[in-house]
Motif scaffolding. Structure first.
Motif, PDB file in Angstrom:
ATOM      1  N   VAL A  79      26.457  -7.812  -3.346  1.00  0.00           N
ATOM      2  CA  VAL A  79      27.238  -6.580  -3.173  1.00  0.00           C
ATOM      3  C   VAL A  79      28.259  -6.793  -2.067  1.00  0.00           C
ATOM      4  O   VAL A  79      27.947  -7.384  -1.028  1.00  0.00           O
ATOM      5  CB  VAL A  79      26.322  -5.388  -2.821  1.00  0.00           C
ATOM      6  CG1 VAL A  79      27.146  -4.172  -2.387  1.00  0.00           C
ATOM      7  CG2 VAL A  79      25.445  -5.023  -4.005  1.00  0.00           C
ATOM      8  N   ALA A  80      29.483  -6.318  -2.281  1.00  0.00           N
ATOM      9  CA  ALA A  80      30.519  -6.292  -1.251  1.00  0.00           C
ATOM     10  C   ALA A  80      30.679  -4.861  -0.763  1.00  0.00           C
ATOM     11  O   ALA A  80      30.669  -3.924  -1.569  1.00  0.00           O
ATOM     12  CB  ALA A  80      31.836  -6.819  -1.800  1.00  0.00           C
ATOM     13  N   ALA A  81      30.831  -4.695   0.549  1.00  0.00           N
ATOM     14  CA  ALA A  81      30.879  -3.356   1.133  1.00  0.00           C
ATOM     15  C   ALA A  81      31.585  -3.407   2.481  1.00  0.00           C
ATOM     16  O   ALA A  81      31.828  -4.482   3.023  1.00  0.00           O
ATOM     17  CB  ALA A  81      29.460  -2.804   1.295  1.00  0.00           C
ATOM     18  N   PRO A  82      31.908  -2.254   3.055  1.00  0.00           N
ATOM     19  CA  PRO A  82      32.558  -2.237   4.367  1.00  0.00           C
ATOM     20  C   PRO A  82      31.682  -2.753   5.499  1.00  0.00           C
ATOM     21  O   PRO A  82      32.184  -3.138   6.542  1.00  0.00           O
ATOM     22  CB  PRO A  82      32.900  -0.755   4.570  1.00  0.00           C
ATOM     23  CG  PRO A  82      32.972  -0.196   3.199  1.00  0.00           C
ATOM     24  CD  PRO A  82      31.918  -0.923   2.431  1.00  0.00           C
ATOM     25  N   SER A  83      30.364  -2.727   5.347  1.00  0.00           N
ATOM     26  CA  SER A  83      29.476  -3.261   6.379  1.00  0.00           C
ATOM     27  C   SER A  83      28.372  -4.066   5.719  1.00  0.00           C
ATOM     28  O   SER A  83      28.026  -3.846   4.548  1.00  0.00           O
ATOM     29  CB  SER A  83      28.852  -2.132   7.215  1.00  0.00           C
ATOM     30  OG  SER A  83      27.845  -1.462   6.479  1.00  0.00           O
ATOM     31  N   CYS A  84      27.803  -4.985   6.489  1.00  0.00           N
ATOM     32  CA  CYS A  84      26.705  -5.783   5.961  1.00  0.00           C
ATOM     33  C   CYS A  84      25.474  -4.911   5.720  1.00  0.00           C
ATOM     34  O   CYS A  84      24.710  -5.146   4.789  1.00  0.00           O
ATOM     35  CB  CYS A  84      26.385  -6.930   6.919  1.00  0.00           C
ATOM     36  SG  CYS A  84      25.368  -8.220   6.190  1.00  0.00           S
ATOM     37  N   LEU A  85      25.270  -3.913   6.564  1.00  0.00           N
ATOM     38  CA  LEU A  85      24.144  -3.002   6.362  1.00  0.00           C
ATOM     39  C   LEU A  85      24.235  -2.336   4.995  1.00  0.00           C
ATOM     40  O   LEU A  85      23.249  -2.278   4.248  1.00  0.00           O
ATOM     41  CB  LEU A  85      24.115  -1.948   7.463  1.00  0.00           C
ATOM     42  CG  LEU A  85      23.064  -0.848   7.295  1.00  0.00           C
ATOM     43  CD1 LEU A  85      21.658  -1.426   7.326  1.00  0.00           C
ATOM     44  CD2 LEU A  85      23.233   0.224   8.379  1.00  0.00           C
ATOM     45  N   GLN A  86      25.414  -1.834   4.646  1.00  0.00           N
ATOM     46  CA  GLN A  86      25.581  -1.195   3.343  1.00  0.00           C
ATOM     47  C   GLN A  86      25.405  -2.201   2.211  1.00  0.00           C
ATOM     48  O   GLN A  86      24.740  -1.927   1.207  1.00  0.00           O
ATOM     49  CB  GLN A  86      26.952  -0.539   3.263  1.00  0.00           C
ATOM     50  CG  GLN A  86      27.112   0.647   4.195  1.00  0.00           C
ATOM     51  CD  GLN A  86      28.557   1.109   4.296  1.00  0.00           C
ATOM     52  OE1 GLN A  86      29.479   0.298   4.303  1.00  0.00           O
ATOM     53  NE2 GLN A  86      28.760   2.403   4.409  1.00  0.00           N
ATOM     54  N   ALA A  87      26.004  -3.382   2.363  1.00  0.00           N
ATOM     55  CA  ALA A  87      25.887  -4.403   1.324  1.00  0.00           C
ATOM     56  C   ALA A  87      24.435  -4.799   1.110  1.00  0.00           C
ATOM     57  O   ALA A  87      23.965  -4.924  -0.029  1.00  0.00           O
ATOM     58  CB  ALA A  87      26.731  -5.624   1.696  1.00  0.00           C
ATOM     59  N   ASN A  88      23.700  -4.985   2.197  1.00  0.00           N
ATOM     60  CA  ASN A  88      22.301  -5.372   2.092  1.00  0.00           C
ATOM     61  C   ASN A  88      21.466  -4.271   1.441  1.00  0.00           C
ATOM     62  O   ASN A  88      20.596  -4.543   0.598  1.00  0.00           O
ATOM     63  CB  ASN A  88      21.758  -5.703   3.484  1.00  0.00           C
ATOM     64  CG  ASN A  88      20.289  -6.061   3.480  1.00  0.00           C
ATOM     65  OD1 ASN A  88      19.427  -5.187   3.397  1.00  0.00           O
ATOM     66  ND2 ASN A  88      19.996  -7.347   3.567  1.00  0.00           N
ATOM     67  N   ALA A  89      21.720  -3.026   1.842  1.00  0.00           N
ATOM     68  CA  ALA A  89      20.951  -1.918   1.292  1.00  0.00           C
ATOM     69  C   ALA A  89      21.096  -1.847  -0.219  1.00  0.00           C
ATOM     70  O   ALA A  89      20.102  -1.723  -0.955  1.00  0.00           O
ATOM     71  CB  ALA A  89      21.398  -0.599   1.932  1.00  0.00           C
ATOM     72  N   PHE A  90      22.328  -1.956  -0.707  1.00  0.00           N
ATOM     73  CA  PHE A  90      22.538  -1.802  -2.144  1.00  0.00           C
ATOM     74  C   PHE A  90      22.159  -3.055  -2.930  1.00  0.00           C
ATOM     75  O   PHE A  90      21.729  -2.955  -4.086  1.00  0.00           O
ATOM     76  CB  PHE A  90      23.976  -1.367  -2.424  1.00  0.00           C
ATOM     77  CG  PHE A  90      24.205   0.084  -2.104  1.00  0.00           C
ATOM     78  CD1 PHE A  90      23.776   1.080  -2.968  1.00  0.00           C
ATOM     79  CD2 PHE A  90      24.804   0.466  -0.915  1.00  0.00           C
ATOM     80  CE1 PHE A  90      23.945   2.417  -2.671  1.00  0.00           C
ATOM     81  CE2 PHE A  90      24.994   1.809  -0.606  1.00  0.00           C
ATOM     82  CZ  PHE A  90      24.553   2.791  -1.479  1.00  0.00           C
ATOM     83  N   SER A  91      22.295  -4.238  -2.335  1.00  0.00           N
ATOM     84  CA  SER A  91      21.844  -5.430  -3.057  1.00  0.00           C
ATOM     85  C   SER A  91      20.325  -5.410  -3.222  1.00  0.00           C
ATOM     86  O   SER A  91      19.801  -5.756  -4.284  1.00  0.00           O
ATOM     87  CB  SER A  91      22.297  -6.708  -2.336  1.00  0.00           C
ATOM     88  OG  SER A  91      21.687  -6.854  -1.075  1.00  0.00           O
TER      89      SER A  91
END
Length: 307
Positions: free
Chosen positions: A238-250
């Motif tokens: 997942v690509a996202a504005p923050s790594c926290l968001q990317a990690n959460a959704f992946s």
């Protein structure tokens, strides 16, 4: 851990900053260390305890991830992971690079645990029977914090990669950050361009496997059952504005299985999902042709999920 900076002469200084951030997060919340703040405070959390600003931020980040994903990413699975044998650093656990992951859907579904955790300012309350595991989200937060701190203190662009969690900050090199997306050798691969200040995370059911009571298990649990999620996907990026968001959704993509594709498209999550047969699905603007991509449409459109 790997880092890339736009000013090569600052690589050593950047590495020191990144290692400091990782060490600070580990001191705050590692569940494998008897001297970590989280482990030391565990006996006091049922009655409520005042925690450090860093631990409070890490818990809040984990609860945010749970809220964004409707509980698919739950920070209260510490006991479940321990019951599966993941009670120490994974390097000390018997690894199994192959084999079939057993997922038993007959186990009774249970209520969510994350909404039993209460954080008011720095006052943290956790039920006595609950053990927090902040590992996944804490690593992503460490990547975000490290990248932002390097960019601010050293005034250069940086890409930080912590075991599948990538964060960037500061100016990108000409053409953007080039990222090869591939989980395991032999898996489908793709090079993409990540825009400055954005992040990417990959969650995998192929890594972090071990044997427990004669079966192969992996570390991404379905909170409904406290057992490894069905390995519909080999990996979700997942690509996202923050790594926290990317990690959460992946991570949530692994947990949701096949329904993740429709969910990601609906809420605007740019993702690449590789199924058990190596077939690739993409959502919400992730490039399909394997060419470099401008990265802007790879940014998550919204920080919250309604799915």
């Amino acid at each position: 851990m790997s880092i890339t900076v736009t000013a090569p002469g600052l690589a050593s200084a950047a590495e020191r900053v990144v290692r400091e951030e990782i060490a600070g997060v580990d001191d705050a919340c590692s569940r494998f260390r008897k001297d970590s703040e989280l482990v030391c405070l565990q006996p006091k959390l049922a009655a409520g305890a005042t925690v450090s600003p860093l631990l409070a931020m890490l818990v809040k980040s984990a609860l945010d991830a749970a809220a964004w994903t409707d509980g698919d990413v739950d920070p209260t699975l510490g006991r479940d992971l321990e019951a599966l044998g993941y009670d120490r650093d994974l390097a000390e656990v018997q690894l199994s690079p192959s084999g079939t992951v057993i997922h038993d859907p007959r186990v009774q579904q249970r209520s969510a645990g994350w909404n039993q955790v209460h954080l008011v300012g720095r006052k943290l309350s956790v039920p006595e029977h609950v053990r927090l595991d902040l590992g996944a989200t804490a690593k992503a937060v460490a990547a975000d914090r490290a990248a932002q701190r390097v960019a601010a203190e050293l005034e250069c662009g940086i890409l930080v990669s912590l075991g599948g969690d990538i964060a960037t900050a500061g100016p990108a090199p000409e053409g953007g950050w080039q990222v090869l997306v591939q989980d395991m050798p032999g898996d489908p691969r793709q090079q993409v361009t990540l825009r400055a200040g954005h992040a990417m995370a990959t969650s995998s059911t192929q890594k972090r496997r071990w044997q427990h009571e004669g079966r192969t298990v992996h570390h991404i649990l379905d909170p409904r059952f406290g057992l490894p999620a069905e390995p519909v996907w080999r990996s979700v990026s997942v690509a996202a504005p923050s790594c926290l968001q990317a990690n959460a959704f992946s991570t949530a993509g692994i947990v949701r299985g096949f329904t993740a594709v429709e969910w990601f498209d609906r809420v605007g999550i740019a993702a690449r999902l590789v199924d058990a047969r190596g077939r690739v699905s993409t959502t919400a603007g992730w490039p399909k042709d394997g060419n470099q991509h401008e990265g802007e449409s790879m940014a998550m459109k919204g920080g919250e999920s309604d799915g």
